[in-house]
Scaffold this active site. Structure first.
Site, short mmCIF file in Angstrom:
data_model
loop_
_atom_site.label_atom_id
_atom_site.label_comp_id
_atom_site.label_asym_id
_atom_site.label_seq_id
_atom_site.Cartn_x
_atom_site.Cartn_y
_atom_site.Cartn_z
N LYS A 106 62.71 -1.92 34.09
CA LYS A 106 63.46 -0.85 33.75
C LYS A 106 62.82 0.34 34.37
CE LYS A 106 63.28 1.57 29.29
NZ LYS A 106 63.80 1.61 27.82
N GLU A 128 70.63 3.29 30.45
CA GLU A 128 70.28 3.73 28.84
C GLU A 128 70.23 5.31 28.61
OE1 GLU A 128 66.60 1.57 27.94
OE2 GLU A 128 66.02 2.96 26.27
N GLU A 152 62.17 -5.31 25.60
CA GLU A 152 61.11 -4.78 26.27
C GLU A 152 59.82 -4.43 25.60
OE1 GLU A 152 62.93 -0.55 26.83
OE2 GLU A 152 62.50 -0.14 24.94
N ASP A 169 66.61 4.06 32.42
CA ASP A 169 66.69 4.92 31.41
C ASP A 169 66.56 6.30 31.62
OD1 ASP A 169 66.46 5.76 28.75
OD2 ASP A 169 64.68 4.65 28.16
N HIS A 183 52.11 6.47 32.72
CA HIS A 183 53.60 5.92 32.54
C HIS A 183 54.46 7.34 32.26
CE1 HIS A 183 56.08 2.68 31.42
NE2 HIS A 183 56.59 3.29 30.38
N ASP A 212 69.96 4.75 23.20
CA ASP A 212 68.77 4.68 22.64
C ASP A 212 68.45 5.57 21.55
OD1 ASP A 212 66.16 3.93 21.91
OD2 ASP A 212 65.37 4.66 23.84
N LYS A 247 65.25 -0.27 17.60
CA LYS A 247 63.77 0.10 17.49
C LYS A 247 63.25 0.15 15.93
CE LYS A 247 63.03 2.58 21.92
NZ LYS A 247 62.81 3.78 22.46
N LYS A 269 62.36 4.44 34.75
CA LYS A 269 62.58 5.98 33.70
C LYS A 269 62.99 7.02 35.12
CE LYS A 269 61.21 5.67 30.02
NZ LYS A 269 62.07 5.09 28.84
C1 MUC Z 1 62.55 4.58 25.70
O1 MUC Z 1 62.95 5.53 25.68
O2 MUC Z 1 63.11 3.63 25.77
C2 MUC Z 1 60.34 2.12 26.05
C3 MUC Z 1 59.90 1.87 27.25
C4 MUC Z 1 59.45 2.75 27.98
O3 MUC Z 1 59.03 2.52 29.12
O4 MUC Z 1 59.78 3.97 27.32
C5 MUC Z 1 60.06 3.67 26.09
C6 MUC Z 1 60.96 4.74 25.48
MG MG Z 2 65.11 4.73 25.96
#
Ligand code: MUC
Ligand code: MG
Length: 371
Positions: A164, A221, A324, A195, A19, A246, A270, A166
């Site tokens: 989502k 994000e 999430e 994100d 991941h 975040d 969170k 990254k």
């Molecule tokens: C984040 O920064 O949001 C949450 C879901 C994901 O894939 O990473 C986390 C951390």
């Molecule tokens: Mg995040």
């Protein structure tokens, strides 16, 4: 009732695939678990997850365990956990920061109290507004074709229709093109969000967010570094696509500053960032008072930590951007005998007693390690 003991375990759980985040690639996710016992041997369990040691936030799993054992545990042994908010306040006088550690201790107290009363923990936080909540999946395999396949499988099985991505690592323009290809493949069937995990500067954000907005992306994000509220406010007022805080949003004081300066359109809650369940409800109250919609974030918790967050989010009416809470689906194995249920694009909120999860102590033993 009195707190008689508190044990903390560092647990490494393998994931089904790597991941990729901006700061770390998860192949084994480390969670920290606490077991609190009352003098009559009733147990309360808590969990927080961390990402990449100390690379996501200041608190590593080892620091969480060490600071609880050395500084927090002696403050609460012999105290009544029903006063969990007062105890958290007292801990805050003696222990600065350490929000994940405080959240872990508070969640074990809440589980213990709710189990003693034979009620779900959410009843200690005003009761439920939601019995299930929409749940996003993070496409983070690092490969466009694989991500598209994963998204299509999620849509076909009605598992997720919020995705989502990254995109904080690597070339921003290439990453934007990767996202737009995925949005084209998913079409109107799914919401695509990104994100950046603080990785862009303002100049990069300006051209990338414009392209993402035009490409149909629904949420951006944390594009900028966590302390840059001024930059986040400029981006929030410039673009129609909502900008979500975040990493810049942790404590209630940070929530107030972000709301006051318009440094985000959406709050990613969170539980560990705020320092616990009670503090997260206070962050949610600031959002509510400021007209800021909320999103139920994750640090990629296992089934226990997911139940903790899910139960708390279920007490907040304005979680309009969904959650999430997909953590358990990314793990090859979990630490509870019962599992979190997913279906119809939602996570089902676990029912009690406590957080509603039955701990598998053998699994904890199997996956835990020393410092
Ligand atoms: C984040 O920064 O949001 C949450 C879901 C994901 O894939 O990473 C986390 C951390
Ligand atoms: Mg995040």
């Amino acid at each position: 009732m009195k707190i008689h003991s508190l044990d903390v375990y560092i647990v490494d759980l393998p994931t089904i695939r790597p991941h990729h985040l901006a700061m770390h690639t998860i192949v084994t996710q480390t969670i920290v678990i606490a077991c609190m016992k009352s003098e009559d041997d009733l147990e309360g369990w808590g969990e927080v997850a961390t990402i990449g040691g100390a690379s996501y936030s200041e608190e590593s799993p080892e620091a969480i365990k060490c600071n609880i054992e050395k500084y927090i545990k002696p403050l609460i042994i012999g105290k009544n956990p029903i006063n969990f908010d007062a105890l958290t306040h007292m801990i805050g006088i003696h222990v600065k920061g350490n929000y994940f550690a405080k959240a872990l201790v508070e969640s074990a107290m809440v589980d213990l109290v709710a189990k003693t009363r034979n009620i779900p923990s959410y009843e200690l936080f005003g009761g439920q507004c939601h019995t299930s909540l929409p749940v996003a999946w993070t496409l983070a395999s690092g490969d466009t074709e694989k991500d598209i396949e994963e998204a299509q499988h999620c849509l076909e099985t009605k598992r997720h229709n919020i995705f989502k991505l990254k995109i904080g690592k690597g070339n921003p323009k290439k990453n934007v093109a990767h996202v737009i290809k995925i949005k084209e493949a998913v079409g109107e069937a799914g919401s695509v969000r990104v994100d950046i995990n603080q990785a862009w500067d303002e100049v990069t954000s300006l051209y990338c967010i414009e392209a993402l907005e035009n490409g149909g992306v629904d949420l951006i994000e944390q594009p900028l570094v966590r302390w840059d509220n001024e930059g986040m406010s400029k981006l929030s007022s410039r673009f129609k696509v909502p900008i979500m805080a975040d990493e810049s949003l942790g404590t209630i004081q940070e929530a107030y500053q972000i709301a006051k300066h318009g440094a985000a359109d959406v709050f990613a809650l969170k539980v560990p960032k705020a320092g616990g369940l009670t503090a997260t409800k206070k962050v949610a109250a600031i959002a509510e008072a400021s007209g800021i919609p909320m999103y139920g974030g994750t640090m990629i918790e296992s089934s226990l930590g997911t139940a903790i967050c899910a139960q708390l989010y279920s007490t907040i009416p304005e979680i309009t951007f969904g959650t999430e809470l997909f953590g358990p689906l990314l793990f090859k194995d979990n630490v509870t005998a019962n599992q979190i249920e997913y279906g119809n694009f939602e996570i089902k909120i676990p029912q009690g007693p406590g957080f509603g999860m039955e701990i598998d102590k053998e699994k904890i033993k199997h996956y835990s390690r020393d410092m």
